[in-house]
Design a protein around this motif. Structure first.
Motif: not given
Ligand SMILES: Cc1cc2nc3c(=O)[nH]c(=O)nc-3n(C[C@H](O)[C@H](O)[C@H](O)COP(=O)(O)OP(=O)(O)OC[C@H]3O[C@@H](n4cnc5c(N)ncnc54)[C@H](O)[C@@H]3O)c2cc1C
Length: 359
Positions: A168-169, A189-190, A195-196, A203-205
């Motif tokens: 994100y950063q 992770g949380y 979601s962010k 994409p999160i594979l």
């Protein structure tokens, strides 16, 4: 030979809290940190608002927690701070060897708190030593401390909180994140962090890994693939990802090296990040007078590091005979950490600590 009552190795959240707790009891404390300028350990680069316990400043940015603790320490007459000071060894006979700037001294201590933190784990894959392969901590330091972006397009390996937050950063700094690759079937992770990044089309594979980095002299891309339930590559699922940075966020290992030579008994506990010292409920290791706190005692979070630091610093001071409302404070801190570790997010740590206690 120089002397102190309580020596604290490491000025991250654990070491700073240990120093403050011991000094509040009346003990004289010397705090050593390898960093040149600022106390804070990992907190110096954590610009996001913290998760964790409200009492330990959840909702406040890591860099602000750092500044608050540093100010308290610098104003405390019982604490002398030694920056650019690396503790190279602990010796039998309550001594440590300290390289401070360009000098080397032996310090005699009555009690010692080791709060050295953790180091990033590496991952085996082809060309993992190519320029352009970074640890997530290094990427965060480059961006948030020095204002330098590491590259233009990143492949993130690992979807724990650190991988998600650093992704994100990176995007906030204008860097594209091509994908986040995760070996487990679930995101680590949380959900709020996942979601962010998903909202920003990353994409999160899951059930994927990285097979190799390629490029002439620096990273120009990576080959990733699916893995089965035994973590073996599934043939035919390889795909190319164009990127100039591969960022590894695959966990941390407690930095325990200083404690082995002086007989602190260790146990390998995967849920705590690797080898960690056995200790009692006061955070004292099996070597009398040596206490441990924070990620060095098991990789967790800054909130836990701060509470463990308070327990260790307070207990070290109490062992020297100081008692400034000791019992009430001790019970309060133990209760704080019990509450922090209750609930589903503390399950892994609870399991690790139970394994550590098994004989
Ligand atoms: C990207 C990222 C995001 C995170 N977000 C959160 C969050 O939102 N909430 C949360 O609670 N936690 C978070 N954490 C975790 C948290 O930062 C760590 O758990 C915490 O910093 C551990 O504190 P520590 O004092 O044990 O170690 P550290 O912060 O690592 O500090 C250790 C210190 O010891 C010094 N040192 C090491 N060896 C020596 C030596 N031999 N001599 C002298 N000095 C030495 C180092 O220079 C360093 O300053 C995050 C971590 C990362 C990487």
């Amino acid at each position: 030979m120089k002397k102190t009552e309580i020596a604290v190795v490491g000025g991250g959240p654990a070491g700073m809290s240990a120093a403050l707790a011991a000094a509040a009891q009346g003990a004289k404390v010397s705090l050593f940190d390898s960093a040149r300028e600022h106390l804070g350990g990992q907190l110096i680069k954590q610009t996001h608002r913290f998760f964790g316990s409200e009492k330990e400043n959840a909702g406040t940015r890591g860099i602000e927690i750092r500044a608050m603790l540093e100010k308290e320490i610098l104003e405390n007459e019982n604490i002398d701070v030694h920056m650019d000071s690396t503790v190279l060894s602990i010796y039998y006979g309550n001594e440590i060897g300290v390289e401070e700037k360009n000098t080397y001294d032996i310090w005699k201590y009555d009690k010692l708190v080791v709060a050295t933190g953790a180091s990033e784990k590496m991952l085996p894959f082809t060309n993992n030593d190519m320029p352009g392969v970074y640890g997530a901590g290094a990427v965060q330091t480059l961006m948030n401390v020095y204002g330098v972006t590491p590259g233009k397009r990143v492949l993130m390996i690992g979807s724990g909180n650190i991988g998600l937050i650093v992704s994100y950063q990176l995007m906030q700094a204008g860097v594209k994140v091509a994908a986040i690759v995760e070996a487990l079937p679930n995101i680590g992770g949380y959900r709020v962090h996942a979601s962010k990044v998903r909202r920003m089309q990353v994409p999160i594979l899951t059930s994927h890994t990285v097979l190799k980095a390629y490029g002439d002299e620096t990273v120009e891309g990576a080959v990733i693939c699916e893995i089965d339930d035994k973590f073996q590559p599934v043939p035919g699922t390889e795909q190319n990802i164009e990127c100039d940075i591969i960022c590894l966020s695959v966990g941390l290992s407690p930095l325990t090296e200083l404690m082995w030579p002086v007989g602190c008994k260790m146990k390998y506990v995967p849920a705590l990040g690797g080898n960690v010292p056995l200790r009692d409920e006061k955070m004292e290791t099996t070597t009398e007078g040596i206490y441990v706190a924070g990620d060095a005692s098991g990789v967790e979070e800054a909130t836990a590091a701060m509470i463990e630091g308070k327990i260790a610093g307070l207990s070290a001071a109490a062992a020297l005979g100081y008692d400034n409302n000791y019992e009430a404070l001790y019970n309060e801190y133990v209760n704080d950490i019990r509450i922090l570790r209750s609930g589903p997010t503390g399950a892994k740590i609870r399991q690790g600590l139970a394994q550590l206690r098994e004989v």
